[in-house]
Design a protein around this motif. Sequence first.
Motif, PDB file in Angstrom:
ATOM      1  N   THR A 266     -49.597 -40.846  21.118  1.00 36.07           N
ATOM      2  CA  THR A 266     -50.872 -41.308  21.674  1.00 36.07           C
ATOM      3  C   THR A 266     -51.966 -41.503  20.645  1.00 36.07           C
ATOM      4  OG1 THR A 266     -51.477 -39.011  22.155  1.00 36.07           O
ATOM      5  CG2 THR A 266     -50.396 -40.261  23.920  1.00 36.07           C
ATOM      6  N   ASN A 267     -51.731 -41.116  19.388  1.00 32.69           N
ATOM      7  CA  ASN A 267     -52.746 -41.301  18.353  1.00 32.69           C
ATOM      8  C   ASN A 267     -52.840 -42.772  17.951  1.00 32.69           C
ATOM      9  OD1 ASN A 267     -53.038 -38.538  18.367  1.00 32.69           O
ATOM     10  ND2 ASN A 267     -51.759 -38.215  16.552  1.00 32.69           N
ATOM     11  N   SER A 268     -53.898 -43.101  17.254  1.00 35.45           N
ATOM     12  CA  SER A 268     -53.951 -44.426  16.632  1.00 35.45           C
ATOM     13  C   SER A 268     -52.816 -44.538  15.623  1.00 35.45           C
ATOM     14  CB  SER A 268     -55.296 -44.631  15.942  1.00 35.45           C
ATOM     15  OG  SER A 268     -56.349 -44.645  16.882  1.00 35.45           O
ATOM     16  N   LEU A 269     -52.321 -45.728  15.434  1.00 38.01           N
ATOM     17  CA  LEU A 269     -51.155 -45.921  14.588  1.00 38.01           C
ATOM     18  C   LEU A 269     -51.425 -45.567  13.136  1.00 38.01           C
ATOM     19  CD1 LEU A 269     -49.834 -49.288  16.076  1.00 38.01           C
ATOM     20  CD2 LEU A 269     -48.583 -47.132  16.030  1.00 38.01           C
TER      21      LEU A 269
ATOM     22  N   HIS B 279     -44.802 -50.048  10.003  1.00 33.23           N
ATOM     23  CA  HIS B 279     -43.448 -49.757  10.495  1.00 33.23           C
ATOM     24  C   HIS B 279     -43.161 -50.530  11.779  1.00 33.23           C
ATOM     25  CE1 HIS B 279     -39.932 -47.584  11.831  1.00 33.23           C
ATOM     26  NE2 HIS B 279     -40.590 -46.987  12.822  1.00 33.23           N
ATOM     27  N   LEU B 280     -44.079 -50.474  12.726  1.00 31.12           N
ATOM     28  CA  LEU B 280     -43.902 -51.186  13.994  1.00 31.12           C
ATOM     29  C   LEU B 280     -43.747 -52.687  13.757  1.00 31.12           C
ATOM     30  CD1 LEU B 280     -43.992 -51.276  17.138  1.00 31.12           C
ATOM     31  CD2 LEU B 280     -46.482 -51.475  16.931  1.00 31.12           C
TER      32      LEU B 280
ATOM     33  N   PRO C 257     -50.099 -46.962  20.075  1.00 28.11           N
ATOM     34  CA  PRO C 257     -48.887 -47.722  20.382  1.00 28.11           C
ATOM     35  C   PRO C 257     -48.965 -48.440  21.731  1.00 28.11           C
ATOM     36  CG  PRO C 257     -48.287 -45.649  19.391  1.00 28.11           C
ATOM     37  CD  PRO C 257     -49.774 -45.595  19.611  1.00 28.11           C
ATOM     38  N   ALA C 258     -49.548 -47.791  22.722  1.00 31.91           N
ATOM     39  CA  ALA C 258     -49.662 -48.421  24.044  1.00 31.91           C
ATOM     40  C   ALA C 258     -50.496 -49.688  23.969  1.00 31.91           C
ATOM     41  CB  ALA C 258     -50.268 -47.443  25.047  1.00 31.91           C
TER      42      ALA C 258
ATOM     43  N   PHE D  63     -40.929 -48.058  21.457  1.00 33.67           N
ATOM     44  CA  PHE D  63     -41.944 -48.307  20.442  1.00 33.67           C
ATOM     45  C   PHE D  63     -43.224 -47.503  20.659  1.00 33.67           C
ATOM     46  CE2 PHE D  63     -40.005 -52.799  20.031  1.00 33.67           C
ATOM     47  CZ  PHE D  63     -39.027 -52.318  19.171  1.00 33.67           C
ATOM     48  N   LYS D  64     -43.356 -46.872  21.818  1.00 29.24           N
ATOM     49  CA  LYS D  64     -44.495 -45.975  22.066  1.00 29.24           C
ATOM     50  C   LYS D  64     -44.129 -44.516  21.811  1.00 29.24           C
ATOM     51  CE  LYS D  64     -45.255 -47.380  26.314  1.00 29.24           C
ATOM     52  NZ  LYS D  64     -45.889 -47.489  27.674  1.00 29.24           N
ATOM     53  N   SER D  65     -42.880 -44.254  21.492  1.00 26.12           N
ATOM     54  CA  SER D  65     -42.392 -42.870  21.485  1.00 26.12           C
ATOM     55  C   SER D  65     -42.678 -42.144  20.170  1.00 26.12           C
ATOM     56  CB  SER D  65     -40.883 -42.848  21.746  1.00 26.12           C
ATOM     57  OG  SER D  65     -40.177 -43.339  20.623  1.00 26.12           O
TER      58      SER D  65
END
Length: 562
Positions: free
Chosen positions: A8-11, A18-19, A40-41, A350-352
Amino acid sequence: MASLAEFTNSLGSANAAHLLRRCTFGPTIDQINSFSTLTPAQAMDLIFPADPETTPIPSAPIDTATNEAWVTDDPTDGTKPLKAVVDVNSEQDTLMGFFKAWHTDVMLKSDTTIVERLTWFYHTHLPARWTEINSSEAIYYQNCLFRHYSLRSFKELFKKICVDNAMLRYLDGYTNHKNSPNENFAREMFELYSIGKGPQIAEENYTNYTEDDIKAATKVLTGWLFDSDFNTFDVDNGWPTGKMQRNGNQATAHDETTKTFSSVFGGQTITPNEFDGDYATVAAAEQELSDMIDMIFNNKETARFIVRKLYRHFVYHFISEEIEADIITPLADTLFDNDYVIAEPLKQLFKSQHFYDADDAVTANNNIGALIKSPLELSLGILRFFDVSLPDRSTETAQFYTDMQDGILRNFQNQGLNYYEPFEVAGYPAYHQMPGFGRNWVMPTELARRYQVGDIFMKRMGGESFSFALDMLDWVENSGHITDPGDAEELVTFFTENLLAVDINSERYDFFLNTVFLDTFTTANWASEWSSYTSGGDESVVRERIEYFVSKLIQTPEFQLN
């Protein structure tokens, strides 16, 4: 423990890079910076467009013999040809070369959505081999089909791929008639493309299907022909498809008997629901195909098989018992529950915490930097990162094809990617072949060729025939991403942080700074040389140092990782 709990943090910059490396063919600095402030969301809203109907269709490739497209990007538009015109267009092998250049350019110019990456994933999973198909039109329309379903249901795509012209030709489906069945596609459909082959638990029983299932599926698939005119259109997506051999409403080459599947599929029977005389109707034959695919995809093992392929493509090739239980199984449930819309389990992944290595403190199992770049990711990633422009494919067509083929496609081949020529029906070895997977990209000869890519793009090799070039001196000076290029430490820090997927320790950093970049210089010497250059002096020293450093950085093991 591997966890799908949401991160839930900022990327931040590292996770954003990476994403984007996994979902595109390489990010730019501006894209990394833009995503770094998102959770990520929030990033998922950009990676996955909400409405598949808004996915742009790239303009069709052009044939230099006519300066027009020999295929269409809109089959509903009757003003454009659907296939090459004999004695007017170029030969098929030339057209296929144009298609490969076109597809590469579409990937090169793609945005931060996952659409083109999924289009490529589908090609690696449902491969096409040019020398077996020998139709540039069929392969182009298959590519359009993959793009159309990139954000839609994989199950629906699979129904279409069974009767897709390229697949009908590739695995001999067009020769599968009721009086002369051909099992090629049915066999690979079960083993490689849908439910997967499990342990052999009895004679002709592979856990997830049996030889009798192959025979029954072969009967369901009878009667389809390759449509060489490409004027048979799928009613759901509008793209050309194969055609049923018919006499009016009668499916004359389709097996009209009842097909009985094994206990793996609950002993399900599939039979035509409508006849015209002694023949199943065309609609009934089409319904049988739909019923069979529903049957296969109603088995959760199919969802698990597809998720494993997704995981190996986007995360890592090794799947432990822990990953199988904690990641694969719940993602497969998500895929199954969402009618096989690929986007849903990928968003969850990808949000995990697992995707960003935040689920435990163990570094040995990290996913960041765990994959080896494919030749596509290596070459296109460099070009995208440094915003290298190629000639426009629509207005500078001849030069575009020359540059693509001499400057990029040849490098794919040299690096071990025989583009649109996988020699196995399972696809390219790096995407499926145990136990090596991505290590297949770095065989000795191919590794040496990978190391040359930076020099080739910077035209340090000599003899390059293409027009584009990676001008590193201009980029360092004018991109705006390096505040003071005369500061050797800032310059080396920027490149090691942004071109490498993994963190390096201080000893490795000192090696890059003092041994590779500065060499016999000191930081003061470099600052003086840069100042002399920007004051109107000769560029040769600063150009040589920057090009040499980037070239050597590209040749490091760290750069090969994704």
